[in-house]
Design a protein around this motif. Structure first.
Motif, PDB file in Angstrom:
ATOM      1  N   HIS A 247      83.901  71.926  35.135  1.00 26.46           N
ATOM      2  CA  HIS A 247      84.862  71.682  34.064  1.00 26.46           C
ATOM      3  C   HIS A 247      84.733  70.263  33.524  1.00 26.46           C
ATOM      4  O   HIS A 247      84.639  70.050  32.324  1.00 26.46           O
ATOM      5  N   GLU A 251      83.404  68.903  29.821  1.00 30.96           N
ATOM      6  CA  GLU A 251      84.116  68.014  28.918  1.00 30.96           C
ATOM      7  C   GLU A 251      83.237  66.865  28.496  1.00 30.96           C
ATOM      8  O   GLU A 251      83.276  66.422  27.357  1.00 30.96           O
ATOM      9  N   ASP A 401      92.183  60.416  32.145  1.00 26.14           N
ATOM     10  CA  ASP A 401      92.053  61.561  31.264  1.00 26.14           C
ATOM     11  C   ASP A 401      92.497  61.224  29.867  1.00 26.14           C
ATOM     12  O   ASP A 401      91.930  61.693  28.906  1.00 26.14           O
ATOM     13  N   ASN A 405      90.152  62.488  27.068  1.00 26.28           N
ATOM     14  CA  ASN A 405      90.634  63.681  26.401  1.00 26.28           C
ATOM     15  C   ASN A 405      90.884  63.424  24.959  1.00 26.28           C
ATOM     16  O   ASN A 405      90.533  64.196  24.093  1.00 26.28           O
ATOM     17  N   GLU A 406      91.535  62.349  24.758  1.00 29.87           N
ATOM     18  CA  GLU A 406      91.920  62.006  23.418  1.00 29.87           C
ATOM     19  C   GLU A 406      90.684  61.972  22.550  1.00 29.87           C
ATOM     20  O   GLU A 406      90.677  62.444  21.433  1.00 29.87           O
ATOM     21  N   LYS A 409      89.387  65.499  22.053  1.00 27.80           N
ATOM     22  CA  LYS A 409      90.274  66.501  21.474  1.00 27.80           C
ATOM     23  C   LYS A 409      91.010  66.040  20.226  1.00 27.80           C
ATOM     24  O   LYS A 409      91.493  66.848  19.471  1.00 27.80           O
TER      25      LYS A 409
END
Lengths: 743, 126
Positions: A247, A251, A401, A405-406, A409
């Motif tokens: 996972h 990413e 994260d 992530n930012e 995403k």
């Protein structure tokens, strides 16, 4: 170690007949930092390779494979310097050096390993050293000219002076070298000039590239064919070998791809970074200039952050409003995009640009780190790196994260564009620049506060620094006495002294927890109560207090667990509990049991109290109010019960009733900080901000550590248009606030 | 109602309180003052995953679960549960939340600027 010698100008690297600057990396380094630090660079140890370096080269053939091949194959005209560098094993490398030195005496370092290039380079070498002797910076071998030239570019950048093209001798740069320079200079320029417009940056870079006879456009943005295919294969491999980390790896790949497709610079950055991951030279200079943080997995998020802030800074910089231009926020973004500020573990840290005197030390540190990074990335095998990345992600969890992530995403670019467009249309109101600017200050303050508070948020009790009760003969008795008198903050200190002396004393921790709850600090209350529960797992008061505090913190699952625990350990109601329930608690089951208990003994105030808390948890406020009212008939002098009633009424928007209930509580216990703060909340929720301010200030005067009240006070001050008092609030200056807002 | 304790969001409590608040006089003032529709997507752990959408309609003075059906909301925010609570309670200001990447925004920027911690009522503590 050959690589280090290359940089430090060690024996194997020296070219006979030239000065120390004949080493291209060292020369460039010297050029960038000025000649004064040459000696320091030489101080870098050259004899003892670190274990990570050894790995890096020893395993070179096996693990560098994918990246290396892609580099070499796809870039036939690429730097021979690098190619030769990578194709050699550890021992071969130095042997090769010796060979070359014997057979090709005046060899410019770039030409190593390539027979075809040498005659031409010799010619250039000669010509370069012969032409324009009158111009010192353009004197000498090509690499010295190049480094002087790049040095002047960096200098002009620091001064913010537009860079002018300079005629240079032919330097004999290969396509690969050119591409390296092109990519790096565009990136560096963006970091130097994060606060300047894109046009300015392009002009600077074009001036540089023009002088070097490098075409500014060709392949500057796009990946070389084949390279990314290889890299993706590599990543796919690492994913396959690592099922449980798939996972995270996913990413990363996604992020990488997104970077590649969305951001030209990031693309170039990734690509040149990939190209240089082992060799240092430019890469480390670039790092040094931008961020001195280590180049590990989690740090990818910092690149993302830098990239994001750079884009934001760029768009914002196009707003002409001088107020905005001078705003600290913009400076902040600009700093961050240059890597002078980094976000590490969710804290902003300043990475002061190293003074040139520190350069050598910095360099060494950097050097070790980047090779360690390369080591992790490549030599140890892909899975280990991915592992590391995965565990790092797991460890830091939500914190790291966030940025990663930012970046993958949030579609940062959309945002920046959107932002820029709307700013251009004047969407920001008059004072919004100030808002953003002050957000920066608050941000930094908040970081400090967050650091101080981070222990409590993890459920650890945080002791006061200075405690006059340490050494007191009987601090527990003293604490109980102080608590009874309503001196909560003093009682906290005495009780802390007690639990420091006797860490397993349940009563000390329990009373400490109660004192914190009444002082409006649920985090500390929970931390203390957890210790009390450890010492005495079945204490009913402790279980109830934990249920209440977790309800206040909106932590429903935890609250339910403790309230259920209260029932289970109750001597009278414990029999109602069936053992299979404890694994998966459902609210309805627990509520049913408490209703049974209330029917069993309708005159037990405690059951009604717990039931009231339980109904708060399910936000059935009318039932909760009825339960507390029943309990109050049985226990009319319980101040905390009056406060519970008031809080419930306030949460169900019956503020007038709530204020009456709080008043009852305060009549019974005048120093009840929580009730004072709740008063403030009720007034604020009714839009009566000035009244709320007075109550918050009153609560804070009794307990300056009540963070919630400070936050709410700030909101009320802004809503009451008392921005003049915000500074006093931010600096927690109670004298000023009390004078201004007497109750 | 608490159905299953594990699926609860902290934000649910704040949204419920907001719903009650908008019916009060202060809530009606707020509606008059702001007059915008916000959609707030709240994720338990990671933005974009298992999001629960809330519409805070400060035109009509309503809070409802689910995406906005009356067209396009003036601004849409995405948060993690924890971060929404921090912003709504004034522990983190929205600009900072944005800087940190804790808040994602779509839609009109001027509408987003009016999304401040003071629009949410603060919970009282027992």
């Amino acid at each position: 170690m050959a690589m280090r010698e290359l940089v430090t100008g060690g024996a194997a690297c020296a070219v006979p007949g030239s000065s120390s600057s004949s080493n291209p990396l060292g020369a460039l380094a010297n050029a960038l930092i000025g000649s004064s630090s040459k000696e320091k660079i030489k101080e870098i140890p050259t004899s003892v390779p670190t274990s990570s370096e050894r790995h890096f080269f020893a395993d070179n053939d096996d693990h560098l494979g994918a990246l290396d091949r892609s580099f070499v194959e796809s870039n036939d005209q690429g730097s021979d310097f690098l190619r030769g560098f990578r194709s050699a094993g550890q021992g071969e490398l130095s042997a090769a050096w010796d060979d070359i030195q014997r057979s090709q005496a005046p060899l410019p370092p770039q030409g190593r390993g390539s027979q075809t290039l040498i005659p031409e380079l010799d010619r250039i070498y000669d010509r370069a050293s012969l032409t324009r002797p009158q111009q010192p910076i353009l004197d000498g071998p090509p690499q010295r000219v190049l480094s002087s030239f790049l040095h002047s570019f960096v200098d002009s950048s620091r001064g913010g002076v537009p860079f002018r093209p300079i005629p240079l001798p032919i330097l004999g740069l290969s396509e690969g070298d050119k591409q390296c320079i092109r990519d790096r200079s565009s990136i560096m320029a963006r970091h130097f000039f994060a606060d300047k417009s894109e046009d300015f940056i392009n002009a600077q870079v074009n001036a540089l590239l023009c002088s070097l006879d490098i075409d500014g456009d060709v392949r500057a943005k796009g990946p070389l064919p084949g390279r990314f295919r290889e890299l993706e294969d590599y990543w796919n491999e690492s994913q396959d070998s690592l099922k449980h980390g798939a996972h995270a790896a996913d990413e990363w790949v996604a992020e990488f791809n997104q970077q590649r497709t969305e951001h030209g610079d990031a693309d170039a950055w990734a690509h040149s970074f990939e190209q240089q991951h082992g060799a240092i030279g430019w890469a480390s200079e670039f790092e040094q200039l931008t961020s001195v943080d280590h180049m590990r997995g989690a740090n990818i998020s910092n690149f993302a952050a830098m990239e994001q802030t750079r884009m934001l800074a760029n768009t914002l910089a196009q707003n002409d409003d001088p107020k905005f231009q001078n705003s600290k926020f913009l400076q902040f973004l600009s700093k961050m995009s240059r890597g002078e500020l980094i976000i590490d573990d969710n804290q902003v840290k300043e990475t002061a640009l190293p003074a040139s005197g520190d350069w050598a030390a910095e360099y060494r540190q950097q050097y070790n780190r980047s090779s360690a990074w390369a080591d992790e990335f490549v030599s140890h095998g892909s899975d280990q790196w991915v592992n590391e990345f995965t565990t790092e992600q797991e460890q830091h969890g939500p914190v790291d994260d966030q940025w990663v992530n930012e970046f993958s995403k949030l579609h940062v670019q959309d945002w920046a564009e959107e932002f820029g467009r709307q700013v251009g249309e004047g969407a920001l109101e008059e004072d919004s620049a100030d808002n953003w600017a002050s957000a920066y200050d608050e941000y930094l303050n908040e970081q400090v506060a967050a650091k101080n508070r981070s222990d409590t948020s993890r459920g650890l009790y945080v002791f006061s620094d200075m405690n006059p009760y340490v050494g007191h003969p009987n601090p527990l008795k003293e604490g109980q006495e102080l608590f009874r008198k309503g001196l909560l903050s003093e009682a906290v200190l005495a009780l802390e002294a007690e639990v420091l002396k006797n860490p397993d004393i349940a009563e000390g921790w329990r009373l400490l927890g109660i004192a914190h709850a009444e002082n409006d600090d649920d985090q500390q209350a929970i931390a203390a109560m957890m210790r009390a529960q450890e010492a005495d797992p079945t204490n009913l008061e402790v279980l109830l207090a934990l249920g209440v505090s977790h309800t206040n913190e909106l932590e429903q699952a935890a609250a339910l667990k403790y309230l259920y625990g209260w029932l289970r350990h109750h001597p009278k109601y414990g029999t109602l509990v069936s053992p299979e329930l404890s694994d998966s608690l459902y609210y309805a089951d627990v509520a049913r049991l408490f209703n049974e208990a209330a029917q069993m003994s309708p005159d037990d105030a405690d059951v009604h109290i717990v039931l009231g808390v339980l109904y708060n948890l399910s936000r059935e406020y009318d039932k909760a109010i009825a339960s507390f009212q029943t309990a109050l008939k049985l226990k009319p002098h319980d101040y905390s019960l009056w406060n519970k009633l008031g809080a419930t009424q306030a949460n169900s928007v019956q503020s007038a009733d709530a204020i009456l209930a709080y008043q009852k509580a305060l009549d019974l216990k005048p120093n009840y900080v929580r009730a004072w703060a709740n008063m403030g909340i009720s007034y604020a929720n009714q839009g009566m901000y000035v009244d709320s301010i007075c109550y918050y200030v009153r609560a804070l005067a009794m307990n300056p550590k009540a963070d919630n009240a400070w936050q709410y006070l700030r909101i009320s001050l802004s809503c009451a248009s008392r921005n003049d008092m915000l500074e006093a609030c931010d600096s927690r200056n109670l004298d000023i606030l009390q004078k201004e807002f007497p109750l | 109602m608490v159905e299953s304790s594990s699926k609860q969001l902290k934000s649910d409590a704040l949204m419920d309180q907001m719903k009650l608040h908008l019916a009060s006089d202060a809530g009606k003032e707020l509606t008059k003052k702001i007059n915008l529709v916000y959609q707030i997507n709240i994720a338990p752990k990671k933005i974009g995953f298992d999001e629960v959408a809330y519409v805070v309609d400060l035109k009509k003075g309503e809070v409802s679960k689910g995406s906005y059906e009356g067209g396009k909301p003036d601004a849409t925010f995405s948060f993690k549960d924890e971060d929404f609570v921090k912003v709504a309670l004034g522990k983190m200001n929205p600009q900072i939340a944005f800087m940190r990447g804790a808040m994602k925004i779509k839609g009109s920027l001027s509408a987003a600027q009016k999304f401040t911690p003071d629009i949410f009522p603060k919970p009282s503590k027992m």
